[in-house]
Scaffold this active site. Structure first.
Site, PDB file in Angstrom:
ATOM      1  N   CYS A 145      -1.868 102.519  58.009  1.00 36.40           N
ATOM      2  CA  CYS A 145      -0.851 101.477  58.210  1.00 36.40           C
ATOM      3  C   CYS A 145       0.010 101.921  59.381  1.00 36.40           C
ATOM      4  CB  CYS A 145      -0.019 101.281  56.949  1.00 36.40           C
ATOM      5  SG  CYS A 145      -0.974 101.038  55.432  1.00 36.40           S
TER       6      CYS A 145
ATOM      7  N   ASP B 261       1.030 105.831  55.257  1.00 36.24           N
ATOM      8  CA  ASP B 261       2.446 105.436  55.224  1.00 36.24           C
ATOM      9  C   ASP B 261       2.488 103.971  54.805  1.00 36.24           C
ATOM     10  OD1 ASP B 261       5.246 105.976  55.688  1.00 36.24           O
ATOM     11  OD2 ASP B 261       5.081 104.710  57.461  1.00 36.24           O
TER      12      ASP B 261
ATOM     13  N   CYS C  73       9.362 104.915  52.775  1.00 34.67           N
ATOM     14  CA  CYS C  73      10.793 105.009  53.078  1.00 34.67           C
ATOM     15  C   CYS C  73      11.583 104.411  51.913  1.00 34.67           C
ATOM     16  CB  CYS C  73      11.139 104.322  54.393  1.00 34.67           C
ATOM     17  SG  CYS C  73      10.520 102.648  54.569  1.00 34.67           S
TER      18      CYS C  73
END
Length: 764
Positions: A187, A257, A311
């Site tokens: 990604c 990610d 995140c």
């Protein structure tokens, strides 16, 4: 890839500067107001999860909070970090010459002496990376930092440095890519991590940068272009990560990610404090697991490493996904210790709690809309019209009773203030700030439930209506699994620890083969979604291995109509623009014109796109060419690869191929015609901002060589750098009909070459 991106809406009533999040200082700013108001549900959720149960002591030791005072201080530090805009950070490219990097660092230190040494601090876990004590907005606005801002901007454009968030630098460091590795970024957009990987890879390695959105994939190409001129061994593809084909090749390293709820980005995306929902984490968990499992089970070599990162602070998206990967692998995957020197990190969690909203987002929105002041005003207006038209009060009474059912606490004639409060209140009815008075676990769970969250200690207790949203893999592992999984080897980065964003990373090593049965068990996870959800996602039932959407090997095809834009619409035809060999007559023309002799020129690396009619011809690196030969273009849409080597141009009334600056340094070693070696004085004259250069401006020897040329393209190499490809001291020019040459180098790259020449002169 980071935060899951939906369609962005702008609040037109909000001032422009505040919409962009720039005004973060001062108690009256928009951001400070949002944080001060808080988000009861989000704050209660993380307090109940134990996010604030540990703290850093003065001697940089992580310890448990022993009382409510320490717990509250830690919670307030986490909360306060969101009111501060994210500081700027950057790193020097790993592939630039060391002498040039030293010169740039010296320039940086001289510029920062004006404002003090505390403005920038080195990041110990990554050499030649720095975090500033100010944000990007302050760099632009502070007069004392103006020179430094211009320096950063120009060095970034030249490719010497990359502006990148500090925590974004962590996954490539953790992945520990080695020169020669075959790497997959599942990604990849926007591409800062991908660039960081490519810099370490070396020309012997190969990198596939995948992105499922075509527009973001093209943005990724733009980001990589500054790095690819030194190492073109990257192939940008477009397909859903969970469907990336596994029968073509396997990888030494994989960066995973995944899309996430992004609540760790609140310092740059203040909307998290207004829109946070546990439903987002619960729903994304399945997609994250599919992507990660595809990478670990099908695409990773035995002995290879995969870095899983988000995140987000949410254990549903972090430890729960990692635990399920380890569970399904039956010992074939294991977590690896991660050490980030000089960077405060917290261990992964071995236990967490599963919460879920009592209402779906759609139900909450419908209820809020129904109870809004606007809708209640419309209902009153309709009641009045019905009352005027009726002969008695029966219609009015019936209407009033139906309204009371939906709004039992609202009187027949609510005043304006009460209506406004009802419209502004949240779905869960919590309007006060989250303010715990103890760190007792049961007490914090009750506060989370008060916010509208349901809580279940185990999956067995989840009621049937919630089992479509809550899955067994959301829950914490058993005691036996905790002992074998070693989830504390995961790494958590909190925003208040290092003045960064929030981040999660886990390094996974594949130590054994995963059986076909185990792979298929999890590959079919999407088929276990509720029927209505599968319909919304557009998934179709697959009747057989030879059915629609599968190739002759049973793998899902993701070319052409699988590529979608940011609105979810299909982009047709992208899959047809494959890289193909250049026609023999064109290739022979290039070989003859530029002296690309058969003995040292690998002509199979010169390719074109199927739709370009050979106007643009590309140089493809050998590792990427090998991947293309394995048939990857039959499986996925290839967006970009390689560097432009030749372009057919019409100059001076002629139509012929010219050498492109992008790949000139890779062609020069193989050229025996139309190239000259220039001393440093002549070379600098080609770097002027003027497009045309008089031949008479060069030294006598170079003048005579250029004048003997026929009209067309040629290259100039700095003396002593003929074989130093990493320096790229090459300039492409055009011999005009008149007594002058045309410079064909873009301004950005010209500035970069000028900086290199200056460093060479200083070393003389």
């Amino acid at each position: 890839m980071g935060k899951f991106r939906g369609k962005r809406r702008k609040n037109k009533d909000q001032p422009e500067g505040q919409r962009s999040g720039e005004n973060r200082a001062g108690g009256e700013s928009y951001v400070a107001t949002i944080i001060d108001h808080g988000n009861y549900k989000m704050e209660a959720y993380y307090a109940a999860q134990g996010l604030h149960n540990t703290q850093w002591t003065d001697n940089a030791t992580l310890t448990s909070c022993s009382n409510w005072g320490e717990f509250e201080a830690e919670r307030l530090r986490w909360r306060a970090s969101a009111t501060q805009i994210l500081p700027a950070s950057f790193r020097f490219a790993a592939d630039i010459p060391s002498t040039l990097r030293e010169k740039c660092e010296k320039e940086m230190n001289e510029l920062l002496q004006v404002v003090g040494n505390d403005v920038v601090r080195p990041l110990q876990f990554l050499p030649h990376a720095y975090q500033l004590g100010v944000d990007r907005s302050m760099i632009r606005k502070d007069p004392n930092l103006k020179a430094f801002f211009e320096w950063v901007k120009l060095r970034n454009l030249a490719g010497f440095i990359t502006r990148q968030e500090t925590v974004s630098m962590v996954p490539p460091v953790v992945l520990q890519t080695q020169p020669g590795d075959c790497v997959l970024d599942m990604c990849a957009a926007p591409g800062s991590k991908t660039s960081q990987i490519l810099e370490r890879l070396g020309v012997e390695g190969s990198l596939i940068a995948n992105e499922n959105n075509a527009k973001r994939a093209h943005m990724l190409v733009s980001q990589l272009r500054r790095i690819m001129h030194m190492n073109p061994s990257v192939l940008v593809t477009c397909c859903d990560g969970q469907f990336f084909p596994s029968k073509i090749l396997q990888f030494d390293r994989i960066l995973c990610d995944v899309p996430c709820s992004g609540d760790g980005t609140s310092r740059k995306n203040i909307g998290v404090w207004k829109t946070w929902s546990q439903a987002a984490a619960l729903s994304l968990h399945t997609l994250q697991l599919q992507i990660a499992w595809k990478g670990a089970a099908n695409l990773l070599k035995v002995g290879g490493y995969m870095c899983y990162s988000t995140c987000s602070n949410n254990p549903t998206e972090n430890e729960a996904v990692v635990a399920e990967l380890l569970r399904k692998s039956n010992g074939a995957l294991e977590l690896v210790e991660v050490n980030l020197e000089g960077f405060k990190t917290r261990p992964g969690w071995t236990s967490w709690k599963v919460f879920c909203e009592s209402q779906t987002q759609r139900e909450s929105k419908n209820k809020q809309k129904k109870n809004s002041a606007k809708m209640m005003a419309k209902r009153r207006e309709w009641q009045e019209k019905e009352a005027e038209a009726g002969d008695d009060g029966e219609i009015v009474a019936a209407t009033a009773s139906s309204t009371d059912v939906d709004n039992p606490t609202i009187s027949d004639e609510p005043d304006v203030d009460e209506e406004a409060k009802a419209s502004e209140s949240k779905d869960d009815g919590i309007k006060e700030r989250f303010q715990p008075t103890t760190m007792d676990e049961e007490y914090l769970i009750e506060m989370a439930k008060k916010s509208g969250l349901e809580y279940w200690p185990s999956y067995d207790g989840v009621p049937e209506p919630f089992r479509g949203r809550v899955r067994p893999s959301h829950f914490k592992p058993t005691d036996e699994e905790i002992a074998s999984f070693h989830l504390r080897r995961c790494v958590r980065c909190l925003p208040n620890d290092n003045d960064t964003g929030g981040f999660f990373v886990a390094l996974i090593r594949k130590v054994g083969d995963i059986s076909v049965a185990d792979r298929q068990q999890h590959d079919d996870l999407d088929s276990k979604q509720p029927e209505n959800k599968r319909a919304r996602l557009g998934e179709k039932e697959i009747e057989s291995k030879q059915g629609p959407g599968l190739d002759d090997t049973g793998e899902r095809l993701v070319k052409g109509n699988q590529v979608r834009d940011e609105n979810g619409k299909s982009i047709q035809g992208l899959g047809k623009d494959d890289f193909v060999p250049v026609k023999d007559n064109i290739l022979n023309e290039l070989i003859d014109t530029f002296g690309l002799t058969e003995s040292n020129f690998q002509k199979d690396l010169i390719m074109t796109r199927a739709s370009s009619e050979s106007k643009n011809i590309y140089y493809i690196s050998r590792p990427i060419k090998n991947i293309i030969d394995k048939g990857i273009q039959n499986k996925v849409t290839v967006i970009s690869s390689g560097l432009k080597a030749f372009v057919r141009s019409t100059l001076d009334g002629t139509s012929m191929y010219r050498v492109c600056q992008d790949a000139a340094h890779f062609l020069v070693p193989h050229m025996s015609k139309r190239k000259f070696v220039a001393n440093i004085d002549d070379f600098e004259k080609c770097l002027t901002s003027e497009r045309f250069i008089q031949i008479a401006a060069f030294s006598d020897d170079l003048q005579s060589q250029i004048r003997e040329l026929s009209i067309g393209s040629f290259v100039l190499i700095l003396d002593g750098y003929e074989d130093e490809l990493q320096h790229k001291m090459v300039v492409t020019l055009w011999r005009c009909r008149t007594d002058r040459v045309d410079q064909l180098v873009a301004q950005v790259e010209r500035d970069a070459i000028v900086a290199k020449v200056r460093s060479i002169r200083e070393a003389l």
